[in-house]
Structure formats: structure tokens, C-alpha cells
Write a protein that holds these residues in place. Structure first.
Motif, PDB file in Angstrom:
ATOM      1  N   THR A  77       0.803  -1.015  -0.039  1.00 23.44           N
ATOM      2  CA  THR A  77      -0.116  -0.234   0.229  1.00 23.44           C
ATOM      3  C   THR A  77       0.623   1.288   0.044  1.00 23.44           C
ATOM      4  OG1 THR A  77      -1.662  -1.148   1.178  1.00 23.44           O
ATOM      5  CG2 THR A  77      -1.750   1.122   1.190  1.00 23.44           C
ATOM      6  N   GLN A  78       1.744   1.459   0.720  1.00 24.32           N
ATOM      7  CA  GLN A  78       2.734   2.439   1.041  1.00 24.32           C
ATOM      8  C   GLN A  78       3.600   2.954  -0.280  1.00 24.32           C
ATOM      9  OE1 GLN A  78       1.895   4.601   3.528  1.00 24.32           O
ATOM     10  NE2 GLN A  78       0.535   3.121   3.860  1.00 24.32           N
TER      11      GLN A  78
ATOM     12  N   LEU B  25       1.263   4.331  -2.988  1.00 24.89           N
ATOM     13  CA  LEU B  25       0.989   5.540  -2.420  1.00 24.89           C
ATOM     14  C   LEU B  25       2.009   6.444  -3.130  1.00 24.89           C
ATOM     15  CD1 LEU B  25      -0.804   7.704  -1.212  1.00 24.89           C
ATOM     16  CD2 LEU B  25       0.282   7.064   1.101  1.00 24.89           C
ATOM     17  N   LEU B  26       3.488   6.188  -2.702  1.00 22.42           N
ATOM     18  CA  LEU B  26       4.357   7.109  -3.134  1.00 22.42           C
ATOM     19  C   LEU B  26       4.541   6.966  -4.505  1.00 22.42           C
ATOM     20  CD1 LEU B  26       6.620   9.044  -2.020  1.00 22.42           C
ATOM     21  CD2 LEU B  26       8.031   7.025  -1.684  1.00 22.42           C
ATOM     22  N   MET B  27       4.428   5.841  -5.151  1.00 21.14           N
ATOM     23  CA  MET B  27       4.367   5.911  -6.693  1.00 21.14           C
ATOM     24  C   MET B  27       3.629   6.736  -7.348  1.00 21.14           C
ATOM     25  SD  MET B  27       4.946   1.477  -7.677  1.00 21.14           S
ATOM     26  CE  MET B  27       4.595   1.863  -9.294  1.00 21.14           C
ATOM     27  N   GLU B  28       2.285   6.807  -6.691  1.00 21.88           N
ATOM     28  CA  GLU B  28       1.384   7.642  -7.544  1.00 21.88           C
ATOM     29  C   GLU B  28       1.388   9.153  -7.181  1.00 21.88           C
ATOM     30  OE1 GLU B  28      -3.301   7.409  -9.050  1.00 21.88           O
ATOM     31  OE2 GLU B  28      -2.605   5.758  -7.619  1.00 21.88           O
TER      32      GLU B  28
ATOM     33  N   LEU C  87       7.862  14.471  -0.939  1.00 24.58           N
ATOM     34  CA  LEU C  87       6.675  13.761  -0.709  1.00 24.58           C
ATOM     35  C   LEU C  87       6.832  12.830   0.709  1.00 24.58           C
ATOM     36  CD1 LEU C  87       6.112  12.450  -4.210  1.00 24.58           C
ATOM     37  CD2 LEU C  87       4.883  14.144  -3.076  1.00 24.58           C
ATOM     38  N   LEU C  88       7.980  12.244   1.107  1.00 27.93           N
ATOM     39  CA  LEU C  88       7.795  11.710   2.329  1.00 27.93           C
ATOM     40  C   LEU C  88       7.859  12.571   3.575  1.00 27.93           C
ATOM     41  CD1 LEU C  88      10.952   9.151   1.703  1.00 27.93           C
ATOM     42  CD2 LEU C  88       8.425   8.780   1.906  1.00 27.93           C
ATOM     43  N   GLY C  89       7.895  13.864   3.376  1.00 24.64           N
ATOM     44  CA  GLY C  89       7.536  14.843   4.447  1.00 24.64           C
ATOM     45  C   GLY C  89       6.408  15.292   4.482  1.00 24.64           C
ATOM     46  N   TRP C  90       5.340  14.889   3.596  1.00 25.48           N
ATOM     47  CA  TRP C  90       4.257  15.424   3.355  1.00 25.48           C
ATOM     48  C   TRP C  90       3.323  14.932   4.608  1.00 25.48           C
ATOM     49  CZ3 TRP C  90       1.795  15.808  -2.191  1.00 25.48           C
ATOM     50  CH2 TRP C  90       2.464  16.917  -2.737  1.00 25.48           C
TER      51      TRP C  90
ATOM     52  N   VAL D  11      -4.284  12.345  11.577  1.00 28.18           N
ATOM     53  CA  VAL D  11      -3.276  12.935  12.384  1.00 28.18           C
ATOM     54  C   VAL D  11      -2.674  13.779  11.831  1.00 28.18           C
ATOM     55  CG1 VAL D  11      -1.583  12.541  14.237  1.00 28.18           C
ATOM     56  CG2 VAL D  11      -3.126  10.844  13.852  1.00 28.18           C
ATOM     57  N   ILE D  12      -2.674  15.076  12.427  1.00 26.53           N
ATOM     58  CA  ILE D  12      -2.025  16.478  11.548  1.00 26.53           C
ATOM     59  C   ILE D  12      -0.446  15.997  11.354  1.00 26.53           C
ATOM     60  CG2 ILE D  12      -1.576  18.090  13.627  1.00 26.53           C
ATOM     61  CD1 ILE D  12      -3.171  18.648   9.742  1.00 26.53           C
ATOM     62  N   SER D  13       0.302  15.727  12.193  1.00 25.12           N
ATOM     63  CA  SER D  13       1.508  15.473  12.108  1.00 25.12           C
ATOM     64  C   SER D  13       2.056  14.106  11.589  1.00 25.12           C
ATOM     65  CB  SER D  13       2.140  15.750  13.409  1.00 25.12           C
ATOM     66  OG  SER D  13       1.849  14.892  14.543  1.00 25.12           O
ATOM     67  N   GLN D  14       1.288  13.387  11.192  1.00 27.79           N
ATOM     68  CA  GLN D  14       1.467  12.091  10.724  1.00 27.79           C
ATOM     69  C   GLN D  14       1.910  11.960   9.276  1.00 27.79           C
ATOM     70  OE1 GLN D  14      -0.143   8.214  12.125  1.00 27.79           O
ATOM     71  NE2 GLN D  14      -1.134   8.270  10.294  1.00 27.79           N
ATOM     72  N   PRO D  15       3.047  11.574   8.800  1.00 28.08           N
ATOM     73  CA  PRO D  15       3.339  11.432   7.164  1.00 28.08           C
ATOM     74  C   PRO D  15       2.289  10.903   6.702  1.00 28.08           C
ATOM     75  CG  PRO D  15       5.222  10.735   8.533  1.00 28.08           C
ATOM     76  CD  PRO D  15       4.201  11.022   9.675  1.00 28.08           C
ATOM     77  N   LEU D  16       1.983  11.229   5.389  1.00 29.06           N
ATOM     78  CA  LEU D  16       0.923  10.520   4.519  1.00 29.06           C
ATOM     79  C   LEU D  16       1.377   9.262   4.222  1.00 29.06           C
ATOM     80  CD1 LEU D  16      -0.132  13.327   2.347  1.00 29.06           C
ATOM     81  CD2 LEU D  16      -1.370  12.594   4.115  1.00 29.06           C
ATOM     82  N   VAL D  17       2.837   9.070   3.768  1.00 27.18           N
ATOM     83  CA  VAL D  17       3.433   7.728   3.665  1.00 27.18           C
ATOM     84  C   VAL D  17       4.171   7.283   4.965  1.00 27.18           C
ATOM     85  CG1 VAL D  17       5.040   6.475   2.069  1.00 27.18           C
ATOM     86  CG2 VAL D  17       3.720   8.532   1.426  1.00 27.18           C
ATOM     87  N   HIS D  18       3.207   6.477   5.681  1.00 23.19           N
ATOM     88  CA  HIS D  18       3.910   5.954   6.832  1.00 23.19           C
ATOM     89  C   HIS D  18       3.644   4.218   7.317  1.00 23.19           C
ATOM     90  CE1 HIS D  18      -0.570   6.878   7.210  1.00 23.19           C
ATOM     91  NE2 HIS D  18      -0.552   5.689   7.951  1.00 23.19           N
ATOM     92  N   ASN D  19       4.506   3.940   8.240  1.00 24.46           N
ATOM     93  CA  ASN D  19       4.382   2.473   8.367  1.00 24.46           C
ATOM     94  C   ASN D  19       3.070   2.119   9.262  1.00 24.46           C
ATOM     95  OD1 ASN D  19       5.153   3.243  11.285  1.00 24.46           O
ATOM     96  ND2 ASN D  19       7.199   2.550  10.550  1.00 24.46           N
ATOM     97  N   ARG D  20       2.855   0.744   9.842  1.00 25.68           N
ATOM     98  CA  ARG D  20       1.796   0.789  10.619  1.00 25.68           C
ATOM     99  C   ARG D  20       1.877   1.495  12.012  1.00 25.68           C
ATOM    100  NH1 ARG D  20       1.419  -5.741  10.058  1.00 25.68           N
ATOM    101  NH2 ARG D  20       0.903  -5.769   7.582  1.00 25.68           N
ATOM    102  N   LYS D  21       3.057   1.946  12.402  1.00 26.81           N
ATOM    103  CA  LYS D  21       2.959   2.703  13.790  1.00 26.81           C
ATOM    104  C   LYS D  21       2.851   3.923  13.707  1.00 26.81           C
ATOM    105  CE  LYS D  21       6.466  -0.678  15.909  1.00 26.81           C
ATOM    106  NZ  LYS D  21       7.986  -0.569  16.434  1.00 26.81           N
TER     107      LYS D  21
END
Length: 359
Positions: free
Chosen positions: A188-189, A192-195, A208-211, A259-269
Motif C-alpha cells: 500500500t505505501q 501511494l508514493l508511486m502515484e 513527498l515523504l515529509g508530507w 493525525v495532522i503531524s503524521q506523514p501521509l506515507v507511513h508504516n503501521r506505527k
């Protein structure tokens, strides 16, 4: 207690172990040797400080590279330098200190820089050596701007005679079929980053990884929903229209409870990925595809990275007839010529011969 100097010490040599005689400065070593250290008082004092320093690093390139990183860290905090650039510089100074560390900046000459580049090329790391040379050049330019050196010409600049190692352009164009195969095999992640990379043409590693959900905004003039952010490399404020597809992607990434501070591309945590980490996941998806292709007797796909999808997106827009200025704005290129080269490096169209009939 040392005796007062008869001349009143107008050059401030007290405690430096320096003496001025016969039109030059000399350093008196503790073993009794006298060493001529030039005619410039500032350079002589820096050399003396180096000799007087128990660790032997003051005033050397190693010392100034560390000070350069301190300055860059402050610039990142002030928002005038990207964190990615600081990370690159921090990595680059390690081999630079090993080679130039014991030298004074004033003693670096173009032939020393060229030798460094040549050694890098012979060691199979020509492009890496180019990047390290650029870091050294930035450090020396900083020293010159701030008056910390008597250098008048940066020995790393091309005008000094140095020639960087040749770099081949990245010409990989990912076809639609290749994209779809890998997309379907990826998690999934990675999808997401591909698209996001393909749709927005932004740099995956520095942007993108910081969005986070904070990129969602409204245009103050039109009131339209947009993605608004500052590009990490250029420092430019960019606004991208929020299409239905992009909005769907981002809302899916945010989840039901954003979660406003959570990266869009993120792991399960809920933690962000490093670029190397998620690139490894993309590589694993490509391996999975190639294993399936091999079982069917099909040729393997050539590997590609997320940055190639930025190039694919730009090229596909160009082929679809979008204005080059629009692609330039998305890519964040400072001039149109860069965008044209960026696209054409990935699109090798077959030229048609002249079929004009001769009367």
C-alpha cells in the motif's frame, strides 16, 4: 611569565610562538626548529594555532568543514537551507576530511581537487566524488564570503581548471505496462508514493515523504482546494490543484481519524519511512514481478526508482500536449531548458526520414 615584546606587539604575535623577520613570519617549534609560514599574518596565525592546538586540527580543512556543518544546521533552523542538503553535506565531509583534512584551505590548489576527482573515478565512484567536490566548494565559498580565509579564487570551480567526472543522464522511461505490473505487486505505501510521485512530479526523497495532512489548504485568491507546500530543494512555495484523484489518494492515506503531524506515507506505527527504506520495498516489488515473469519465460524488467516515476510523469504530460511551462512549474525547475532536457532524456522517439517528393 613571558617578557613583554620590545616592539609593543603591533601584530598580536604574543603567545603564538611566531616571529617576524626578513619580511616573513616564522614559527618556533618546541624542538628548536624554525619554520617559515609565509608573509600573510592571518595565514601565519592560523598555522601557528594549528601547531599550538594539542589535537592539531584548528584552522585545517577538517576544522572548517565541521564549522561549515554547524553553520548549515543553523540555516536549516532558519529555513534558508533544506534538511536534505544538510544531510548530504554531513555525509560528504567524511571522505573530504580523510583526504583534505590536514591541509589549510589556502593550500588547496586546483590540482589537488582534480586529483581527488580522478581517484574517485578510478575507485568506481565518479558521481559520488563530484558531489563531495561540490560540498567542498560550498564550504570554501562560505569561508571566502565570511572573511575566514585569504583565498581569492575557489579552487573547486571550473574556472580554476578542475573538470568534474562525466555523469550519464538518467534515461530510464518506465512504460505504462511496467508501472502497472509493479504497482499491482507492491504494498500500500509503495503504491501511494508511486502515484503521488507520478501525479505531482515532486521529489519523493525531500518532499513527498515529509508530507502530512497539513499540505491540504485553500487558495487564498480563488478559494479552491490545493496542495500547498515549500519544496525542500528550491525553497519555493508550490500550489497544486487538488483533483478528485489526488484528493482520494490523500484522504485514503490520512485514514478515518487524521493525525495532522503524521506523514501521509507511513508504516503501521504511524512513522515515516526513510527514502532508502521505502526504495528497498519498491525494489522488492520489482524482484517479485521479475520472479513471476521468469516463471512465464518473459524477460525481466529493468529496475527503476521513484525518481524515474517523476520523469515518467513529466514525459507523459509532455506527450499528452501539456504546456512545457506547466511541467516546469510542477518540477520546480528554474528554467524551461532544464525541463526540456529532463523530458527528452527519457523519451527517445524514432526520427522519421525526409519523404518530401522531389519535383
Amino acid at each position: 611569565m613571558g617578557r613583554a615584546r620590545k616592539d609593543g606587539d603591533p601584530l598580536g604575535l604574543a603567545g603564538t610562538r611566531l616571529s617576524f623577520k626578513h619580511g616573513a613570519f616564522y614559527y618556533r617549534h618546541r624542538d628548536g626548529r624554525w619554520e617559515r609560514v609565509g608573509t600573510d599574518v592571518k595565514v601565519a596565525k592560523e598555522r601557528a594555532a594549528l601547531y599550538n592546538d594539542p589535537q592539531g586540527v584548528y584552522g585545517t580543512v577538517a576544522y572548517w568543514l565541521d564549522q561549515f556543518i554547524v553553520d548549515c544546521t543553523a540555516r536549516v533552523a532558519a529555513g534558508t537551507l533544506s534538511a536534505r542538503t544538510l544531510a548530504d553535506y554531513t555525509e560528504n565531509i567524511v571522505p573530504l576530511k580523510a583526504y583534505f583534512g590536514a591541509m589549510l584551505p589556502e593550500h588547496i590548489e586546483p590540482q589537488h581537487v582534480q586529483a581527488y576527482l580522478d581517484i574517485g573515478a578510478k575507485a568506481g565512484r565518479p558521481v559520488r566524488a563530484n558531489r563531495e567536490k561540490a560540498c567542498l566548494s560550498s564550504c570554501l565559498s562560505w569561508l571566502m564570503r565570511t572573511g575566514r580565509t585569504t583565498l581569492k579564487v575557489n579552487p573547486c570551480m571550473q574556472a580554476s581548471g578542475t573538470k568534474g567526472n562525466p555523469e550519464s543522464k538518467r534515461e530510464r522511461y518506465v512504460t505504462h505496462a511496467e508501472y502497472i505490473e509493479v504497482y499491482e505487486a507492491a504494498g500500500t505505501q509503495v503504491r501511494l508514493l508511486m502515484e503521488l510521485t507520478y501525479r505531482t512530479l515532486q521529489r519523493p526523497e525531500s518532499d513527498l515523504l515529509g508530507w502530512t495532512p497539513a499540505v491540504l489548504a485553500r487558495d487564498p485568491h480563488s478559494g479552491a482546494r490545493v496542495l500547498s507546500f515549500i519544496q525542500g530543494k528550491t525553497g519555493m512555495r508550490v500550489k497544486i490543484a487538488l483533483t478528485e484523484r489526488l484528493e482520494s489518494l490523500i484522504h485514503r492515506a490520512m485514514g478515518k481519524v487524521p493525525v495532522i503531524s503524521q506523514p501521509l506515507v507511513h508504516n503501521r506505527k504511524g512513522e515515516g519511512y526513510t527514502y532508502s527504506g521505502i526504495t528497498a520495498m519498491l525494489t522488492a516489488a520489482i524482484r517479485k514481478v521479475n520472479k513471476a515473469r521468469e516463471a512465464k519465460g518473459l524477460p525481466k524488467l529493468e529496475s527503476f526508482g521513484f525518481r524515474d516515476l517523476k520523469g515518467k510523469g513529466a514525459t507523459d504530460m509532455w506527450l499528452a500536449g501539456h504546456p512545457i511551462e506547466q511541467i516546469q512549474l510542477l518540477c520546480g525547475h528554474s528554467d524551461k531548458a532544464t525541463t526540456e532536457k529532463y523530458i527528452k532524456a527519457r523519451w527517445n522517439a524514432t526520427a522519421q526520414p525526409n519523404e518530401t517528393a522531389i519535383a
